[in-house]
Design a protein around this motif. Structure first.
Motif, PDB file in Angstrom:
ATOM      1  N   PRO A 224       0.814  -1.213   0.000  1.00 40.08           N
ATOM      2  CA  PRO A 224       0.000   0.000   0.000  1.00 40.08           C
ATOM      3  C   PRO A 224       0.849   1.266   0.000  1.00 40.08           C
ATOM      4  O   PRO A 224       1.872   1.341   0.702  1.00 40.08           O
ATOM      5  CB  PRO A 224      -0.786  -0.110   1.308  1.00 40.08           C
ATOM      6  CG  PRO A 224       0.098  -0.905   2.203  1.00 40.08           C
ATOM      7  CD  PRO A 224       0.814  -1.887   1.314  1.00 40.08           C
ATOM      8  N   ALA A 225       0.442   2.253  -0.787  1.00 44.44           N
ATOM      9  CA  ALA A 225       1.138   3.545  -0.775  1.00 44.44           C
ATOM     10  C   ALA A 225       1.193   4.107   0.638  1.00 44.44           C
ATOM     11  O   ALA A 225       2.173   4.763   1.023  1.00 44.44           O
ATOM     12  CB  ALA A 225       0.423   4.522  -1.711  1.00 44.44           C
ATOM     13  N   ASP A 226       0.167   3.835   1.432  1.00 46.24           N
ATOM     14  CA  ASP A 226       0.127   4.328   2.811  1.00 46.24           C
ATOM     15  C   ASP A 226       1.361   3.927   3.608  1.00 46.24           C
ATOM     16  O   ASP A 226       1.793   4.651   4.509  1.00 46.24           O
ATOM     17  CB  ASP A 226      -1.117   3.792   3.527  1.00 46.24           C
ATOM     18  CG  ASP A 226      -2.393   4.462   3.054  1.00 46.24           C
ATOM     19  OD1 ASP A 226      -2.898   5.329   3.770  1.00 46.24           O
ATOM     20  OD2 ASP A 226      -2.886   4.100   1.967  1.00 46.24           O
ATOM     21  N   LEU A 227       1.935   2.766   3.302  1.00 43.95           N
ATOM     22  CA  LEU A 227       3.065   2.276   4.083  1.00 43.95           C
ATOM     23  C   LEU A 227       4.307   3.129   3.838  1.00 43.95           C
ATOM     24  O   LEU A 227       5.029   3.481   4.780  1.00 43.95           O
ATOM     25  CB  LEU A 227       3.330   0.806   3.745  1.00 43.95           C
ATOM     26  CG  LEU A 227       4.243   0.019   4.679  1.00 43.95           C
ATOM     27  CD1 LEU A 227       3.780   0.130   6.126  1.00 43.95           C
ATOM     28  CD2 LEU A 227       4.292  -1.442   4.252  1.00 43.95           C
ATOM     29  N   ASP A 228       4.583   3.471   2.576  1.00 45.51           N
ATOM     30  CA  ASP A 228       5.711   4.361   2.276  1.00 45.51           C
ATOM     31  C   ASP A 228       5.478   5.741   2.879  1.00 45.51           C
ATOM     32  O   ASP A 228       6.395   6.364   3.418  1.00 45.51           O
ATOM     33  CB  ASP A 228       5.873   4.498   0.760  1.00 45.51           C
ATOM     34  CG  ASP A 228       6.964   3.597   0.187  1.00 45.51           C
ATOM     35  OD1 ASP A 228       7.621   2.878   0.975  1.00 45.51           O
ATOM     36  OD2 ASP A 228       7.145   3.603  -1.037  1.00 45.51           O
ATOM     37  N   VAL A 229       4.264   6.239   2.753  1.00 49.27           N
ATOM     38  CA  VAL A 229       3.935   7.565   3.292  1.00 49.27           C
ATOM     39  C   VAL A 229       4.087   7.562   4.809  1.00 49.27           C
ATOM     40  O   VAL A 229       4.640   8.498   5.405  1.00 49.27           O
ATOM     41  CB  VAL A 229       2.510   7.977   2.882  1.00 49.27           C
ATOM     42  CG1 VAL A 229       2.088   9.264   3.598  1.00 49.27           C
ATOM     43  CG2 VAL A 229       2.434   8.175   1.369  1.00 49.27           C
ATOM     44  N   ALA A 230       3.634   6.502   5.442  1.00 57.20           N
ATOM     45  CA  ALA A 230       3.736   6.395   6.894  1.00 57.20           C
ATOM     46  C   ALA A 230       5.195   6.383   7.341  1.00 57.20           C
ATOM     47  O   ALA A 230       5.561   7.004   8.355  1.00 57.20           O
ATOM     48  CB  ALA A 230       3.025   5.136   7.379  1.00 57.20           C
ATOM     49  N   HIS A 231       6.044   5.687   6.593  1.00 59.45           N
ATOM     50  CA  HIS A 231       7.459   5.592   6.983  1.00 59.45           C
ATOM     51  C   HIS A 231       8.142   6.947   6.897  1.00 59.45           C
ATOM     52  O   HIS A 231       8.908   7.339   7.797  1.00 59.45           O
ATOM     53  CB  HIS A 231       8.171   4.577   6.097  1.00 59.45           C
ATOM     54  CG  HIS A 231       9.552   4.255   6.556  1.00 59.45           C
ATOM     55  ND1 HIS A 231       9.817   3.691   7.784  1.00 59.45           N
ATOM     56  CD2 HIS A 231      10.767   4.429   5.959  1.00 59.45           C
ATOM     57  CE1 HIS A 231      11.120   3.521   7.937  1.00 59.45           C
ATOM     58  NE2 HIS A 231      11.722   3.968   6.836  1.00 59.45           N
ATOM     59  N   VAL A 271       0.232   4.171  12.406  1.00 54.99           N
ATOM     60  CA  VAL A 271       0.562   3.657  13.732  1.00 54.99           C
ATOM     61  C   VAL A 271       1.555   2.502  13.624  1.00 54.99           C
ATOM     62  O   VAL A 271       2.524   2.416  14.387  1.00 54.99           O
ATOM     63  CB  VAL A 271      -0.719   3.207  14.475  1.00 54.99           C
ATOM     64  CG1 VAL A 271      -0.378   2.354  15.685  1.00 54.99           C
ATOM     65  CG2 VAL A 271      -1.529   4.422  14.898  1.00 54.99           C
ATOM     66  N   ARG A 272       1.332   1.620  12.669  1.00 56.23           N
ATOM     67  CA  ARG A 272       2.230   0.470  12.515  1.00 56.23           C
ATOM     68  C   ARG A 272       3.657   0.928  12.292  1.00 56.23           C
ATOM     69  O   ARG A 272       4.594   0.381  12.887  1.00 56.23           O
ATOM     70  CB  ARG A 272       1.761  -0.416  11.361  1.00 56.23           C
ATOM     71  CG  ARG A 272       2.745  -1.531  11.032  1.00 56.23           C
ATOM     72  CD  ARG A 272       2.176  -2.609  10.159  1.00 56.23           C
ATOM     73  NE  ARG A 272       1.331  -3.531  10.910  1.00 56.23           N
ATOM     74  CZ  ARG A 272       1.791  -4.428  11.777  1.00 56.23           C
ATOM     75  NH1 ARG A 272       3.085  -4.490  12.044  1.00 56.23           N
ATOM     76  NH2 ARG A 272       0.966  -5.245  12.388  1.00 56.23           N
ATOM     77  N   ASP A 273       3.860   1.924  11.447  1.00 55.35           N
ATOM     78  CA  ASP A 273       5.227   2.367  11.194  1.00 55.35           C
ATOM     79  C   ASP A 273       5.811   3.094  12.405  1.00 55.35           C
ATOM     80  O   ASP A 273       6.986   2.918  12.734  1.00 55.35           O
ATOM     81  CB  ASP A 273       5.305   3.278   9.970  1.00 55.35           C
ATOM     82  CG  ASP A 273       6.746   3.474   9.537  1.00 55.35           C
ATOM     83  OD1 ASP A 273       7.259   2.624   8.784  1.00 55.35           O
ATOM     84  OD2 ASP A 273       7.368   4.454   9.980  1.00 55.35           O
ATOM     85  N   GLY A 274       5.001   3.894  13.078  1.00 49.92           N
ATOM     86  CA  GLY A 274       5.488   4.574  14.269  1.00 49.92           C
ATOM     87  C   GLY A 274       5.928   3.589  15.336  1.00 49.92           C
ATOM     88  O   GLY A 274       6.995   3.739  15.955  1.00 49.92           O
TER      89      GLY A 274
END
Length: 317
Positions: A224-231, A271-274
């Protein structure tokens, strides 16, 4: 040979391997250790030709690192894929992922100009530029998808910082106990953050910042794009303060990027990346301090991580 020379020297087998990938009239004139990475040794090699011209290559070596072969295969595939896409990545010269020729798994690539910029000054200008670059990466459509993303953090491995908001962290940990949301897959860098982006920044004109290259493609994934953005958001929050971590997803959407539609799905990835960062704060701080951010102590970064995770949970009421 001095200790400094020993640190910069290329190991004998690796040196012979590199030489086999140079032109007949070229030699290695100089080596320089590059700092800032966490898992790999990085060296810049200045290559001199008989006519006096020079060019620079980068040697990336994983010493006693688990999964090194997989990471170097991913990076080699990514660098090959990105050629001609407009995404400014190094060009692959050679790779020895299983250490068949070198002492350790190694990759040789072209050197890109520019430098990571981790300072607070000019950040408001750089954030939209980072967001546009990430949108361009996610627009890449590989003929063959890279491996599916992996997240190793679990509810049981999270390290809650000393003095953190216990209620907020407990709620955040509960978030990642849930199954991952469904998502539309994208080509991910998977470690996109300011330390892996090379800027060409003229000190008198910070508003003219432009990206010269994106490096470290060893974790390239499909997800998911969200994962890169979150990181990237987590890294901005720790480098510059929680507000910048909250700002980056907005900048990504303003640049044309598409994130998960539901607020709870967006929250899950952020939250997962944090929480994942909680397990490696010491390594991150050491890397940033080596890169010049000596103001960032363990305590400072832990406090920012706590404030960021708390802000994410406060946003959902």
């Amino acid at each position: 040979m001095t200790r400094h020379d020993e640190a910069e020297a290329v190991r004998p087998l690796t040196l012979a391997w590199v030489r086999r990938h140079l032109n007949a009239d070229e030699r290695i004139a100089e080596t320089e250790v590059l700092h800032g990475g966490i898992t790999a040794e990085m060296r810049r090699l200045t290559i001199a030709a008989r006519d006096g011209s020079t060019r620079d290559l980068v040697l990336r070596t994983f010493v006693d690192v688990e999964h090194a072969e997989d990471w170097l295969n991913r990076e080699a595939d990514a660098l090959t894929l990105l050629t001609g896409t407009g995404v400014p990545a190094p060009a692959l010269v050679a790779v020895d992922p299983a250490a068949a020729h070198c002492e350790y798994p190694s990759l040789l690539m072209t050197h890109l100009t520019g430098r990571p910029v981790l300072d607070d000054e000019g950040l408001a200008t750089r954030v939209p530029v980072l967001a546009r670059q990430l949108v361009a990466i996610h627009a890449v459509r590989p003929a063959q998808r890279p491996p599916e993303y992996v997240t190793l953090t679990t509810a049981d491995t999270v390290v809650t910082p000393k003095g953190a908001d216990a209620a907020a962290w407990a709620a955040a940990i509960d978030v990642i106990r849930q199954p991952a949301p469904r998502y539309e897959g994208r080509f991910l860098h998977r470690d996109f953050h300011p330390g892996n982006v090379l800027f060409d920044v003229l000190p008198p004109r910070p508003a003219g910042a432009r990206i010269m290259g994106v490096v470290d493609w060893a974790a390239t994934s499909w997800g998911p794009a969200d994962l890169d953005v979150a990181h990237c958001s987590t890294n901005l929050a720790l480098l510059h303060g929680p507000a910048w971590g909250l700002r980056f997803p907005e900048a990504y959407e303003e640049a044309g990027g598409v994130l998960a539609a539901a607020a709870n799905e967006r929250l899950y990835w952020r939250v997962r990346d944090g929480l994942a960062c909680s397990e490696e704060v010491q390594q991150v701080v050491q890397s940033w301090r080596q890169a010049g951010r000596t103001d960032l102590t363990m305590r400072t970064v832990e406090e920012r991580l706590d404030a960021y995770v708390t802000a994410l949970m406060d946003a959902v009421g």
